[in-house]
Write an enzyme that holds these catalytic residues in place. Structure first.
Site, PDB file in Angstrom:
ATOM      1  N   ASN A   9       0.865  -1.177   0.000  1.00 34.18           N
ATOM      2  CA  ASN A   9       0.000   0.000   0.000  1.00 34.18           C
ATOM      3  C   ASN A   9       0.904   1.230   0.000  1.00 34.18           C
ATOM      4  O   ASN A   9       1.430   1.605   1.042  1.00 34.18           O
ATOM      5  CB  ASN A   9      -0.892  -0.037   1.255  1.00 34.18           C
ATOM      6  CG  ASN A   9      -1.722   1.227   1.410  1.00 34.18           C
ATOM      7  OD1 ASN A   9      -1.821   2.043   0.499  1.00 34.18           O
ATOM      8  ND2 ASN A   9      -2.317   1.398   2.593  1.00 34.18           N
ATOM      9  N   LYS A  11       0.148   4.217  -0.370  1.00 36.27           N
ATOM     10  CA  LYS A  11      -0.535   5.413   0.135  1.00 36.27           C
ATOM     11  C   LYS A  11      -0.293   6.579  -0.825  1.00 36.27           C
ATOM     12  O   LYS A  11      -0.189   6.360  -2.035  1.00 36.27           O
ATOM     13  CB  LYS A  11      -0.094   5.710   1.567  1.00 36.27           C
ATOM     14  CG  LYS A  11      -0.206   4.460   2.458  1.00 36.27           C
ATOM     15  CD  LYS A  11      -0.092   4.719   3.912  1.00 36.27           C
ATOM     16  CE  LYS A  11      -0.276   3.410   4.674  1.00 36.27           C
ATOM     17  NZ  LYS A  11      -0.223   3.563   6.118  1.00 36.27           N
ATOM     18  N   HIS A  98      -9.548   1.270   4.531  1.00 31.57           N
ATOM     19  CA  HIS A  98      -8.313   1.475   5.291  1.00 31.57           C
ATOM     20  C   HIS A  98      -8.600   2.454   6.432  1.00 31.57           C
ATOM     21  O   HIS A  98      -9.405   3.383   6.274  1.00 31.57           O
ATOM     22  CB  HIS A  98      -7.223   2.012   4.360  1.00 31.57           C
ATOM     23  CG  HIS A  98      -5.881   2.028   5.017  1.00 31.57           C
ATOM     24  ND1 HIS A  98      -5.515   2.998   5.917  1.00 31.57           N
ATOM     25  CD2 HIS A  98      -4.840   1.161   4.935  1.00 31.57           C
ATOM     26  CE1 HIS A  98      -4.281   2.731   6.359  1.00 31.57           C
ATOM     27  NE2 HIS A  98      -3.858   1.623   5.780  1.00 31.57           N
ATOM     28  N   GLU A 170      -5.625  -4.735  10.484  1.00 32.43           N
ATOM     29  CA  GLU A 170      -4.607  -3.719  10.739  1.00 32.43           C
ATOM     30  C   GLU A 170      -4.941  -2.966  12.026  1.00 32.43           C
ATOM     31  O   GLU A 170      -5.750  -2.014  12.003  1.00 32.43           O
ATOM     32  CB  GLU A 170      -4.548  -2.721   9.579  1.00 32.43           C
ATOM     33  CG  GLU A 170      -4.240  -3.356   8.242  1.00 32.43           C
ATOM     34  CD  GLU A 170      -3.651  -2.337   7.273  1.00 32.43           C
ATOM     35  OE1 GLU A 170      -2.535  -2.562   6.820  1.00 32.43           O
ATOM     36  OE2 GLU A 170      -4.309  -1.327   6.993  1.00 32.43           O
ATOM     37  N   GLY A 176       2.194   2.461  10.790  1.00 36.67           N
ATOM     38  CA  GLY A 176       3.153   3.555  10.630  1.00 36.67           C
ATOM     39  C   GLY A 176       3.814   3.992  11.918  1.00 36.67           C
ATOM     40  O   GLY A 176       4.455   5.034  11.976  1.00 36.67           O
ATOM     41  N   SER A 215       3.214  -1.910  10.520  1.00 39.51           N
ATOM     42  CA  SER A 215       4.654  -1.970  10.791  1.00 39.51           C
ATOM     43  C   SER A 215       5.255  -3.339  10.514  1.00 39.51           C
ATOM     44  O   SER A 215       6.179  -3.777  11.205  1.00 39.51           O
ATOM     45  CB  SER A 215       4.957  -1.519  12.224  1.00 39.51           C
ATOM     46  OG  SER A 215       4.549  -0.181  12.402  1.00 39.51           O
TER      47      SER A 215
HETATM   48  P1  PGA Z   1       2.640   0.377   7.720  1.00 40.42           P
HETATM   49  O1  PGA Z   1       1.204   0.603   7.054  1.00 40.42           O
HETATM   50  O2  PGA Z   1       3.199  -0.891   7.161  1.00 40.42           O
HETATM   51  O3  PGA Z   1       3.439   1.595   7.303  1.00 40.42           O
HETATM   52  O4  PGA Z   1       2.438   0.323   9.202  1.00 40.42           O
HETATM   53  C1  PGA Z   1       0.342  -0.473   6.812  1.00 40.42           C
HETATM   54  C2  PGA Z   1      -0.926   0.047   6.198  1.00 40.42           C
HETATM   55  O5  PGA Z   1      -1.375   1.130   6.581  1.00 40.42           O
HETATM   56  O6  PGA Z   1      -1.531  -0.602   5.304  1.00 40.42           O
END
Ligand code: PGA
Length: 253
Positions: A9, A11, A98, A170, A176, A215
């Site tokens: 993803n 983003k 999401h 998630e 993040g 993460s």
């Molecule tokens: P991250 O994000 O791996 O940066 O924690 C995962 C996501 O939001 O799909």
């Protein structure tokens, strides 16, 4: 036997050209997929170029995904993108719900239900995201919270339709933040989700991929993915680095 999936993803990151470079770098590193799958969920503006880069591989286990959609096919919905538009560009999977869309764009379970229905009607694959905020985890009510998200957005489906869905768990406190759920926490929630599906749909539950997101990185991926109910990952930050994303994809084996 469920195959595993690593979905990136991106983003709201990278230029379209940087995106192509990232895809090419991943392909160059040649992740070992066997029957597992990689999905690149890129911004709308990157889809056409990303599709070309992916098509060059001739590998049907590497597919293109989007991060959002609207549920109407066309009309006066300024700024929205429809499923026929995405399909034309070669999109096969779409992230729905999401936590960032829920939080910043007020998407609620009812809206997500419409999106899920439309994606399935278009014969595409929804990647349905669920997961609890920190306060819910601290109150130890995460199982009820996630059950409600599922109930209001996907449990209305017929079994045949449900079997086409990918679910991504998630926990919001892990997205993040560098704070990953422990493998035990992930497995516990994934088993909970699968048992909810099993209660409603029986053995179909065994065929549904449930990804972990939050993460996930090359260091923790193999242990997370080795859990019986963790069928891969939805990767944010680490999906922007070719070496890290490839290492996570390799952890599916
Ligand atoms: P991250 O994000 O791996 O940066 O924690 C995962 C996501 O939001 O799909």
């Amino acid at each position: 036997m469920r195959n595993k999936i690593t979905a990136g993803n991106w983003k709201m990151n990278l230029t379209p050209q940087e995106g192509v470079t990232l895809i090419n770098d991943v392909l160059h590193l040649n992740p070992a997929l066997n029957n597992n799958k990689i999905i690149f969920c890129v911004p709308f503006t990157h889809l056409a170029l990303a599709q070309q880069a992916i098509a060059n591989t001739n590998n049907k286990n590497i597919v293109l995904g989007a991060q959002n959609c609207y549920y109407q096919n066309s009309g006066a919905y300024t700024g929205e993108i429809s499923l026929p538009m995405l399909k034309t560009l070669g999109v096969q999977a779409i992230i729905v719900g999401h936590s960032e869309r829920r939080q910043y764009f007020n998407e609620d379970n009812e809206l997500l239900k419409h999106k899920i229905d439309a994606i399935l009607a278009a014969d595409l694959t929804p990647i349905f995201c669920c997961g609890e905020p920190l306060a819910v985890r601290e109150a130890n009510t995460q199982n009820d919270f996630v059950a409600q998200q599922l109930k209001e957005s996907i449990l209305h489906l017929e079994g045949q339709a449900l079997s086409k869905i990918i679910i991504a768990y998630e926990p919001i406190w892990a997205i993040g933040t560098g704070k990953t759920a422990t493998t035990a926490q992930a497995q516990e929630m994934h088993a909970h989700i699968r048992s909810l599906l099993n209660n409603n749909y029986g053995t179909i539950a065994q065929d549904i991929a449930i990804l972990y997101g939050g993460s996930c990185n090359p260091t923790n991926a193999a242990e997370l993915f080795s859990q019986p109910d963790v069928d891969g990952g939805l990767i944010g930050g680490a999906s922007l680095k070719a070496d890290q994303f490839t290492a996570i994809a390799n952890a599916m084996n």
